[in-house]
Write a protein that holds these residues in place. Sequence first.
Motif, mmCIF file in Angstrom:
data_model
loop_
_atom_site.group_PDB
_atom_site.id
_atom_site.type_symbol
_atom_site.label_atom_id
_atom_site.label_comp_id
_atom_site.label_asym_id
_atom_site.label_seq_id
_atom_site.Cartn_x
_atom_site.Cartn_y
_atom_site.Cartn_z
ATOM 1 N N THR A 254 -26.768 1.157 4.176
ATOM 2 C CA THR A 254 -26.526 1.743 5.802
ATOM 3 C C THR A 254 -25.455 2.672 5.441
ATOM 4 O O THR A 254 -25.472 3.900 6.181
ATOM 5 N N VAL B 234 -25.192 -3.413 10.894
ATOM 6 C CA VAL B 234 -26.024 -2.518 10.388
ATOM 7 C C VAL B 234 -26.877 -1.713 11.764
ATOM 8 O O VAL B 234 -26.836 -0.417 11.539
ATOM 9 N N LEU C 117 -26.116 2.374 12.662
ATOM 10 C CA LEU C 117 -27.315 3.323 12.474
ATOM 11 C C LEU C 117 -27.640 3.963 13.893
ATOM 12 O O LEU C 117 -27.862 5.353 13.906
#
Length: 613
Positions: free
Chosen positions: A70, A148, A152
């Motif tokens: 990530t 995560v 993102l």
Amino acid sequence: MTQPAANPAPTPAPDPGRGTEPGPGTEPDAATAPPVPPGAEPAAPGAGPAPVRHRHRPRPPSPAGVVGGTLFAMLAMTPSLLPRDWLFQALVSGISAALGYGLGVALAWALRHVPAWRRLMAAGRHRVPPRVRTAVLPWLVPALAVAVVGGLLLALVNGARWQREMTAAIGMPGPSTGDWLRAGPLLVLVAAAFVLLARGLRWVGLRLERGLRRWLRFPRLLAGAVAVVLVAVLTVVLVNDVLLGRALSAADGAFALANTRDHPGVTQPEAVERSGSPESLVPWDTLGREGRRFVAEGPTADELAAASPDGSTTTPVRVYAGLDSADTAEGRAALAVDDLERAGAFDRAVLLVVTTTGSGWVNDAAVSALELMHGGDTATVATQYSYLPSWLSFLVDRSRAADEAQALAAAVEARVAELPADDRPELLAYGESLGSYGSESAYDSLADIRARTDGVLWVGPPNSNPVWHALMERRDPGTTSAAPVYASGLLVRFAGDTDQMATPPTAWEDPRVLYLQHASDPIVWWGPDLLLSRPDWLAEPHTGEGGLTMTWYPLVTFWQLTFDLVNSKSVPDGHGHNYDALTLDGWVAVAAPDGWTDADTARVRAVLEQRAG
């Protein structure tokens, strides 16, 4: 007196790996017999325990790998040299995420095997009450998943904003945030594909290690090392000799076929000054696709007259030898020199030696600018060394580019040396992109360049150009890679615009050497050293399009610039790897006719713009 009873013999402990066999005529105790699964037939009396079959379950993703992946995916969304669309961003971030996942897994493995770390973790587990562990552990995976996804999304939104700033600065339409978010799911799929491929290779390695230990009795450490080497060798052989070999063979066949097909509107020239004409020594059908276009193009008589200060012009000489014109680089060079002789090229004021790009392409805008400046009193010669496009030739044909340039330069110089010293044409060298690499390879040093030519213009030089690289490393202290100055600009200069050509405002001696290079051109800055080390040009603030500063990250920056290479020609002129608008100014700086003025430059530029429009 009674004797003490003898001690009974100790009962041997059962072997945990074998179980115990019941004695003759005895039945297993129902209380100790293994449970019978639902729907299964009970074991026959006297039969041993049924073997337990464990279903193979794929290992879940490593938390450390997910964190590393990530982080790398988010770093790949930071600005680089050129804007890119959501598809390229998904590929860049997906590859970077796979690398980050591997690093995270490797780091976690290393920490687990460090004794001090193992003791620290064991102590930490003992200090945490079981009730706390039971309450917290079920929430770790959901919390990681939320972090995560949130990270993102935040990086994608910021990435879309950065891309809009970059595209606005160069007059391109920018992406919307909604379009940019499409990169998210795709980058996950790309990363997963690479991770699964790595797991597959690891599975093969473990099976090889197990076989070496079982059948050849290798020690565990030796078996592991041999398995790793075997998997690496097999992978390289498969990729290089099978996948890439077949791909290159197919590409070569496809581009060889394309080499026989002409661009629309290209017809055989009738002028005796052109290769491929009825009088030429080089047959028309051997010139190749790009060679036929080169000799068929060029300024018309009216355009030459419009650019001339007094209207006096002549037809420029253009000579070309294709891959099918002769079997070797030396053969093509000799044939080209003979055709130059036939066309009267050595009586012209200027003789330009061009090294082509991979497919044999010559930038007509660059050659036309020089022809217009000199009223057509020029001759240009080039030869072909590959069917492949420039980026592919750069990977597999670089040595052929150098060999071709060396052969052509040597043949032309030998013929020019036979002429009286006061009756020789002005000898110039030119190359763009891979062509600049090949052209530069014909010379050993800056001193050799200046001794053998009367001026050089190299455009968009790749980072691997040996002379360019040496000059950049020895640039004057205090000057940057984006605006380098070498020896106070006395012999050679580097420019991304007309102002830099005049920097510093000191003498620039003849013969002049000029490199045209944009700060946003990835071909100039890309190199394998980007993988693990920060290059000089990123050790200093390097501003890309939109005024955004690029930052170096291990592994990530390499892939950012790799995909910038693909985008290098898809941006407007004056940015990336597009130099047409600056080429005229480059020729004016290197090889202007006597008495040249700004008004003359403006007149030629107007003709070039009309031709381009």
